[in-house]
Design a protein around this motif. Structure first.
Motif, PDB file in Angstrom:
ATOM      1  N   THR A   1      -0.784  -3.268  -5.822  1.00 23.11           N
ATOM      2  CA  THR A   1      -0.710  -1.997  -6.810  1.00 23.11           C
ATOM      3  C   THR A   1      -2.241  -1.842  -7.206  1.00 23.11           C
ATOM      4  O   THR A   1      -2.267  -0.881  -7.864  1.00 23.11           O
TER       5      THR A   1
ATOM      6  N   GLU B   1      -5.654  -0.819  -4.507  1.00 23.47           N
ATOM      7  CA  GLU B   1      -6.074  -0.765  -3.278  1.00 23.47           C
ATOM      8  C   GLU B   1      -7.608  -1.547  -3.127  1.00 23.47           C
ATOM      9  O   GLU B   1      -7.980  -2.185  -2.302  1.00 23.47           O
TER      10      GLU B   1
ATOM     11  N   LEU C   1      -8.049  -4.907  -2.216  1.00 21.47           N
ATOM     12  CA  LEU C   1      -7.786  -5.158  -0.590  1.00 21.47           C
ATOM     13  C   LEU C   1      -9.279  -5.349  -0.057  1.00 21.47           C
ATOM     14  O   LEU C   1      -9.602  -6.219   0.665  1.00 21.47           O
ATOM     15  N   ARG C   2     -10.189  -4.388  -0.751  1.00 21.20           N
ATOM     16  CA  ARG C   2     -11.550  -4.319  -0.052  1.00 21.20           C
ATOM     17  C   ARG C   2     -12.262  -5.624  -0.476  1.00 21.20           C
ATOM     18  O   ARG C   2     -13.194  -6.116   0.433  1.00 21.20           O
TER      19      ARG C   2
ATOM     20  N   ARG D   1       2.946   0.978  -6.296  1.00 23.39           N
ATOM     21  CA  ARG D   1       2.072   0.383  -5.135  1.00 23.39           C
ATOM     22  C   ARG D   1       1.174   1.450  -4.581  1.00 23.39           C
ATOM     23  O   ARG D   1       1.357   2.718  -4.584  1.00 23.39           O
ATOM     24  N   GLU D   2      -0.104   0.831  -4.203  1.00 19.95           N
ATOM     25  CA  GLU D   2      -1.094   1.707  -3.481  1.00 19.95           C
ATOM     26  C   GLU D   2      -1.519   1.166  -2.213  1.00 19.95           C
ATOM     27  O   GLU D   2      -1.928   2.121  -1.683  1.00 19.95           O
ATOM     28  N   VAL D   3      -1.115  -0.066  -1.684  1.00 23.57           N
ATOM     29  CA  VAL D   3      -1.287  -0.375  -0.474  1.00 23.57           C
ATOM     30  C   VAL D   3       0.060  -0.305   0.457  1.00 23.57           C
ATOM     31  O   VAL D   3       0.978  -0.703  -0.059  1.00 23.57           O
ATOM     32  N   SER D   4      -0.074   0.404   1.556  1.00 21.68           N
ATOM     33  CA  SER D   4       1.178   0.607   2.296  1.00 21.68           C
ATOM     34  C   SER D   4       1.159  -0.601   3.225  1.00 21.68           C
ATOM     35  O   SER D   4       0.448  -1.301   3.809  1.00 21.68           O
TER      36      SER D   4
ATOM     37  N   THR E   1      -0.716  -0.033   6.470  1.00 24.32           N
ATOM     38  CA  THR E   1      -2.061  -0.445   6.501  1.00 24.32           C
ATOM     39  C   THR E   1      -2.150  -2.003   6.516  1.00 24.32           C
ATOM     40  O   THR E   1      -2.961  -2.572   7.366  1.00 24.32           O
TER      41      THR E   1
END
Length: 191
Positions: free
Chosen positions: A85, A87, A90-91, A125-128, A131
């Protein structure tokens, strides 16, 4: 029984503790209480073999960068956690992975899994998944989409890491004891 230690790393608030507690104790922690460092230990059976697993749940990566180096140096396996949720988390994991590779001095093969949390929050959700598949292929590590709340794929992620550690750190044969003899010298007898 073989013994391994794993380090759980990721940004603050992504669900590292919820994931760890769900796996180690079978409970879901509802309230967010920032962790500095928690250690858990339990036996786990993977593919019919018992293993002692010690899991170090760490603070958010951005909060204690100096400690992360210590954790990485002593860790044998790594669970890189981000929130599906968020993004930006993830970075942060990308940066942590680079730090692991730099400290361990290896380009690949270090036991590692990438774990996205909060799968049950589908509307946020923000990350597919696409991806994540691309990232898994590029990094050559497995990716798990989990929910500690619903207990979705939590155990699978930890089991995968145990399998990787078993392969990466093979069983060492027992060391032979050196015989302490006189090797051609006359014994000294004292009376």
């Amino acid at each position: 029984m073989r013994e391994f230690n794993a380090v759980v790393l990721g940004a603050g608030g992504v669900g590292k503790s919820a994931l760890t507690v769900r796996f180690m104790r079978g409970e879901f922690v509802e309230n967010y209480d920032p962790t500095i460092q928690e250690e858990y230990r339990r036996s786990i059976e993977v593919d019919g073999e018992l293993t002692w697993l010690e899991v170090l749940d760490t603070a958010g990566a951005e909060q204690f960068t100096a400690l992360n180096e210590l954790y990485i140096t002593s860790g044998r396996g790594f669970i890189l956690v981000f929130s599906l949720t968020l993004e930006a988390s993830l970075r942060e994991v990308t940066s942590l992975r680079q730090q692991i590779l730099r400290i361990k001095g290896e380009s690949s093969g270090i036991p590692m899994v990438l774990v996205g949390t909060k799968l049950d929050l589908t509307n946020e959700r923000e990350v597919s998944s696409a991806t994540l598949r691309e990232l898994a292929t590029r990094w050559k590590i497995p990716v798990y989409e989990t929910s500690a709340k619903r207990d979705w794929d939590v155990r699978e992620a930890f089991e995968d890491l145990v399998r990787q550690m078993r392969e990466y750190y093979p069983v060492e044969p027992p060391k032979k004891k050196k015989k302490r003899g006189l090797r051609g010298k006359s014994p000294c007898i004292m009376m």
